[in-house]
Design a protein around this motif. Structure first.
Motif, mmCIF file in Angstrom:
data_model
loop_
_atom_site.group_PDB
_atom_site.id
_atom_site.type_symbol
_atom_site.label_atom_id
_atom_site.label_comp_id
_atom_site.label_asym_id
_atom_site.label_seq_id
_atom_site.Cartn_x
_atom_site.Cartn_y
_atom_site.Cartn_z
ATOM 1 N N TYR A 21 0.663 -1.189 -0.061
ATOM 2 C CA TYR A 21 -0.026 -0.058 0.097
ATOM 3 C C TYR A 21 1.031 1.281 -0.117
ATOM 4 O O TYR A 21 2.114 1.251 0.562
ATOM 5 N N LEU A 22 0.461 2.203 -0.486
ATOM 6 C CA LEU A 22 1.045 3.556 -0.864
ATOM 7 C C LEU A 22 0.334 4.611 -0.268
ATOM 8 O O LEU A 22 -0.848 5.014 -0.789
ATOM 9 N N PHE A 23 0.675 5.400 0.606
ATOM 10 C CA PHE A 23 0.054 6.551 1.199
ATOM 11 C C PHE A 23 0.447 7.680 0.604
ATOM 12 O O PHE A 23 1.512 7.922 0.360
ATOM 13 N N LYS A 24 -0.445 8.745 0.224
ATOM 14 C CA LYS A 24 -0.162 9.841 -0.661
ATOM 15 C C LYS A 24 -0.394 11.093 0.193
ATOM 16 O O LYS A 24 -1.885 10.962 0.821
ATOM 17 N N ASP A 25 0.137 11.976 0.061
ATOM 18 C CA ASP A 25 -0.492 13.492 0.805
ATOM 19 C C ASP A 25 -1.444 14.246 -0.219
ATOM 20 O O ASP A 25 -1.798 13.606 -1.216
ATOM 21 N N ALA A 26 -1.805 15.386 0.024
ATOM 22 C CA ALA A 26 -2.812 16.273 -0.842
ATOM 23 C C ALA A 26 -2.188 16.436 -1.938
ATOM 24 O O ALA A 26 -3.107 16.668 -2.976
ATOM 25 N N ALA A 27 -0.818 16.513 -2.178
ATOM 26 C CA ALA A 27 -0.380 16.925 -3.523
ATOM 27 C C ALA A 27 -0.105 15.883 -4.367
ATOM 28 O O ALA A 27 0.231 15.807 -5.537
ATOM 29 N N GLY A 28 -0.425 14.603 -4.107
ATOM 30 C CA GLY A 28 -0.282 13.199 -4.611
ATOM 31 C C GLY A 28 0.871 12.901 -4.466
ATOM 32 O O GLY A 28 1.269 11.562 -5.325
ATOM 33 N N ARG A 29 2.161 13.238 -3.708
ATOM 34 C CA ARG A 29 3.202 12.500 -3.467
ATOM 35 C C ARG A 29 3.092 11.218 -2.432
ATOM 36 O O ARG A 29 2.411 11.368 -1.484
ATOM 37 N N VAL A 30 3.835 10.270 -2.979
ATOM 38 C CA VAL A 30 3.924 9.169 -2.068
ATOM 39 C C VAL A 30 4.971 9.437 -0.663
ATOM 40 O O VAL A 30 5.678 10.058 -1.120
ATOM 41 N N ILE A 31 4.255 9.272 0.468
ATOM 42 C CA ILE A 31 4.752 9.761 1.691
ATOM 43 C C ILE A 31 5.136 8.537 2.406
ATOM 44 O O ILE A 31 5.965 8.491 3.190
ATOM 45 N N TYR A 32 4.604 7.249 2.071
ATOM 46 C CA TYR A 32 4.782 5.917 2.823
ATOM 47 C C TYR A 32 4.495 4.930 1.894
ATOM 48 O O TYR A 32 3.464 4.768 1.553
ATOM 49 N N VAL A 33 5.395 3.816 1.920
ATOM 50 C CA VAL A 33 5.013 2.478 1.297
ATOM 51 C C VAL A 33 5.067 1.458 2.471
ATOM 52 O O VAL A 33 6.114 1.307 3.143
ATOM 53 N N GLY A 34 3.917 0.388 2.533
ATOM 54 C CA GLY A 34 3.994 -0.669 3.201
ATOM 55 C C GLY A 34 3.686 -1.898 2.667
ATOM 56 O O GLY A 34 3.002 -1.720 1.707
ATOM 57 N N LYS A 35 4.096 -2.857 3.426
ATOM 58 C CA LYS A 35 3.563 -4.098 2.823
ATOM 59 C C LYS A 35 2.627 -4.869 3.789
ATOM 60 O O LYS A 35 2.710 -4.429 5.085
ATOM 61 N N ALA A 36 1.832 -5.822 3.445
ATOM 62 C CA ALA A 36 1.207 -6.754 4.475
ATOM 63 C C ALA A 36 0.686 -7.754 3.807
ATOM 64 O O ALA A 36 0.435 -8.167 2.642
ATOM 65 N N ALA A 37 0.471 -8.985 4.896
ATOM 66 C CA ALA A 37 -0.116 -10.188 4.397
ATOM 67 C C ALA A 37 -1.590 -10.191 3.995
ATOM 68 O O ALA A 37 -2.101 -10.880 3.371
ATOM 69 N N ASN A 38 -2.323 -9.248 4.616
ATOM 70 C CA ASN A 38 -3.542 -9.171 4.589
ATOM 71 C C ASN A 38 -3.760 -7.645 4.208
ATOM 72 O O ASN A 38 -3.850 -6.724 5.356
ATOM 73 N N LEU A 39 -3.970 -6.977 3.186
ATOM 74 C CA LEU A 39 -3.969 -5.427 2.852
ATOM 75 C C LEU A 39 -5.363 -5.180 3.802
ATOM 76 O O LEU A 39 -5.064 -3.989 4.530
ATOM 77 N N LYS A 40 -6.519 -5.643 3.660
ATOM 78 C CA LYS A 40 -7.818 -4.963 4.281
ATOM 79 C C LYS A 40 -7.447 -5.145 5.738
ATOM 80 O O LYS A 40 -7.750 -3.932 6.503
ATOM 81 N N LYS A 41 -6.904 -6.141 6.091
ATOM 82 C CA LYS A 41 -6.592 -6.177 7.754
ATOM 83 C C LYS A 41 -5.813 -5.058 8.370
ATOM 84 O O LYS A 41 -5.919 -4.187 9.202
ATOM 85 N N ARG A 42 -4.534 -4.911 7.427
ATOM 86 C CA ARG A 42 -3.513 -3.827 7.814
ATOM 87 C C ARG A 42 -4.014 -2.524 7.738
ATOM 88 O O ARG A 42 -3.733 -1.602 8.476
ATOM 89 N N LEU A 43 -4.671 -1.974 6.503
ATOM 90 C CA LEU A 43 -5.276 -0.711 6.597
ATOM 91 C C LEU A 43 -6.296 -0.536 7.414
ATOM 92 O O LEU A 43 -6.643 0.730 7.727
ATOM 93 N N SER A 44 -7.305 -1.548 7.670
ATOM 94 C CA SER A 44 -8.048 -1.205 8.603
ATOM 95 C C SER A 44 -7.631 -0.786 10.003
ATOM 96 O O SER A 44 -8.105 -0.023 10.866
ATOM 97 N N SER A 45 -6.321 -1.236 10.366
ATOM 98 C CA SER A 45 -5.727 -0.785 11.489
ATOM 99 C C SER A 45 -5.402 0.571 11.583
ATOM 100 O O SER A 45 -5.229 1.160 12.761
ATOM 101 N N TYR A 46 -5.241 1.294 10.367
ATOM 102 C CA TYR A 46 -5.109 2.722 10.514
ATOM 103 C C TYR A 46 -6.458 3.516 10.528
ATOM 104 O O TYR A 46 -6.122 4.631 11.046
ATOM 105 N N PHE A 47 -7.317 3.040 10.018
ATOM 106 C CA PHE A 47 -8.566 3.879 9.920
ATOM 107 C C PHE A 47 -9.828 3.494 10.764
ATOM 108 O O PHE A 47 -10.496 4.394 11.075
#
Length: 613
Positions: free
Chosen positions: A17-43
């Protein structure tokens, strides 16, 4: 689509997964065995996030995902995307050089030579290292040359040499190029070098002592004396080594420390149970948990920089330790164990590494505080509205009006930021026109097409009031007037009795008064000297390349490939000019006739060169 809405469509498989800021720049790249579960932990429940992860999520405006077939593919893709986007909140090993290692080609050479290289190839040769300090690797090579007397010349010169070189006369080479050195004898010395580089110095001392006593029993006292001197030299080196384990294994130990500003890794390189080298790496503190920070650092470091040892000790278990260990095993070609010791001497090693990391962190914070005090002093002296955290300095150089170049040096927080240095080959500046040269480089640096992501706080130009006026007019034309502070620095003129360099500011006739020992003035002089050095080195490189090409254009049979071979072999035009016939014909493709023409061409070339500014 909001991040929460996008989350509902996110798959549950492995990926990146790639997090982007308001200008569209990539500010963080992460990996996950389960994308939905990992991203849910953020939101889903942000109240459970750590403070720094909370900051990351607040600055994230959108995210993208890339699904992969396996977790291992996700790990590889994450590393690739970090290199491509250089996200602000990932750990990025900015030092992209490979650390020096020693190469000994025991398989491909009859009389192996010890070489310093930065790239490891699967060619059957033995590699030793890494050495985090170029100085330490050169000292090691010098010690081996003096003690074991391996040949030092390159293969081309070795094959064509007819008489021993100066190294033989100095007693630091056996001269197998000309003397009848038995292959078995030389191989025995190579094995001693291998023992030395593997850290098995005690075994080596015992071997040499046995040979010395045997030579003495045979009344070969001259040989016994040589072996005695060799044994003393190895023992002296052994005294400087610190024995840290009793199992004589090869391992690296990783220590970690961080505060609100920096994350620091310290590496201890243990070979054969002896501590043979240390290194430290400092990062702006990433917005990631410690396990992910350690995982990212370990993979980036061993992917490109090092010989991977059989065992790596860390105080913090990296994220996905099995995947990390599997990747390290692939890098090495053999199994690598990743261990987090809880007791014993291995635990003591990890604590030692952590102490080193903590000391480096303390030193870095002290440097930061000292640098900030200098910047605050500079801000006050120049009446700046903002602290000059980022200073860019510009200088140009030419040779009698030709080969005009310019350079930009950058200091961040009072320290050189060499990754941001830039050099320019100027195109439109008139012959020797310093004002036109300064205008061109500033326009090219600050034109809207440059897509500037970080603005300087202070722009410093090398020169006096004239260069300052040119800079101000350029910034006015680009609509950047007032966007940052501008100043000029002019060297003192001793013939006029001046005792210090002069600093000019807009709207002020007289230069700013600094005491000679003022640290703020010293900082400005330091960045000016860096820009000057960088410009001069580029101008000399351009000058040498042009002079070399023009001088040899008329040599029959000397094409681009042979010119490149000459430069690769000798390094500089000055060394080619000083080479004799034997040294020239040692280069592949250079015959005696071509060598004679090269010498003639370079000897008749004019050496009258007017130094550039």
């Amino acid at each position: 689509m909001t991040p929460n809405e996008k989350l509902s469509h996110t798959p549950s498989g492995p990926g990146v997964y790639l997090f982007k800021d308001a200008a569209g720049r990539v500010i963080y790249v992460g990996k996950a065995a389960n994308l939905k579960k990992r991203l849910s932990s953020y939101f889903v429940d942000r109240s459970r996030l750590t403070p720094k992860t909370g900051v990351l999520v607040e600055r994230m405006a959108s995210f993208d995902t890339v699904v992969t077939a396996t977790e291992k593919e996700a790990l590889i893709l994450e590393s690739t995307l970090i290199k491509r986007h250089k996200p602000r909140y990932n750990v990025i090993l900015k030092d992209d050089k490979r650390y020096p290692v020693l190469r000994l080609d025991v398989a491909g050479q009859t009389y192996p030579v010890l070489e310093i290289v930065r790239k490891i190839v699967n060619d059957g040769a033995l590699y030793f290292g890494p050495y985090t300090s170029s100085r330490s690797v050169r000292e090691t090579v010098r010690m081996i040359d003096r003690t074991f007397r391996l040949r030092q010349c390159r293969d081309i010169r070795f094959r064509k040499r007819e008489r021993p070189c100066l190294n033989y006369q100095m007693g630091v080479c056996l001269a197998p190029c000309c003397r009848n050195v038995a292959e078995d004898e030389y191989r025995g010395i190579v094995q001693e070098v291998v023992l030395f580089l593997k850290g098995r110095r005690a075994d080596l001392v015992a071997k040499i002592r046995g040979e010395m006593l045997q030579a003495a029993r045979c009344q070969d006292f001259e040989q016994a004396a040589r072996l005695r001197d060799k044994m003393f030299a190895v023992e002296k080196t052994l005294e400087k080594q610190v024995a840290v384990t009793t199992d004589f294994a090869d391992r690296d130990v990783i220590g970690f420390a961080e505060n609100e500003r920096f994350s620091v890794f310290a590496l201890l390189h243990v070979r054969g149970g002896f501590l043979v080298g240390t290194g430290s790496f400092v990062f702006d503190r990433p917005m990631t948990p410690e396990p992910e920070t350690v995982s990212s650092f370990v993979l980036q470091y061993y992917e490109k920089n090092s010989v991977v040892p059989e065992e790596i000790l860390t105080a913090v278990s990296p994220a996905d330790p099995d995947l990390v260990a599997a990747s390290l095993s692939e890098f090495r070609g053999k199994k690598v164990e990743l261990i987090y010791p809880k007791r014993g001497e291995k635990k003591r090693l990890v604590e030692m590494a952590a102490e080193n990391a903590g000391k480096e962190l303390t030193d870095r914070m002290a440097q930061l505080e000292s640098g900030r005090q200098v910047l605050e002093r500079l801000q006050k002296k120049l009446h700046l509205s903002d602290l000059p955290e980022v200073i860019e300095c510009f200088d140009n150089s030419h040779l009698a009006g030709t080969e005009t170049v310019a350079a930009m040096a950058v200091f961040t927080a009072g320290r050189p930021d060499r990754n941001k240095y830039r050099r320019y080959r100027l195109r439109s500046a008139g012959s020797g026109d310093d004002y036109a040269s300064m205008a061109e480089v500033l326009i090219r640096r600050f034109t809207p097409d440059a897509e500037i992501t970080e603005w300087p706080d202070l722009v410093l130009v090398d020169g006096g009031r004239g260069q300052l006026s040119i800079a101000l007019s350029v910034f006015e034309s680009l609509g950047l007037a007032g966007r940052f502070a501008v100043a000029a620095i002019a060297k003192k003129k001793k013939e006029k009795g001046e005792t210090e360099d002069k600093i000019y500011l807009p709207g002020r006739v007289n230069p700013v008064n600094f005491k000679t020992d003022d640290p703020a003035l010293f900082l400005l002089q330091q960045i000016r000297d860096e820009a000057h050095r960088f410009a001069i080195s580029y101008q000399k490189a351009r000058r040498g390349a042009v002079a070399f090409r023009s001088a040899l254009d008329g040599v029959t049979g000397l094409g681009p490939k042979k010119k490149k071979a000459l430069l690769d072999h000798f390094g500089t035009i000055e060394k080619i000019r000083g080479a004799d016939m034997n040294e020239l014909v040692a280069v592949s493709g250079i015959s005696g006739k071509i060598a004679a023409e090269i010498r003639q061409a370079l000897q008749t070339q004019s050496d009258r060169q007017i130094p550039g500014k």
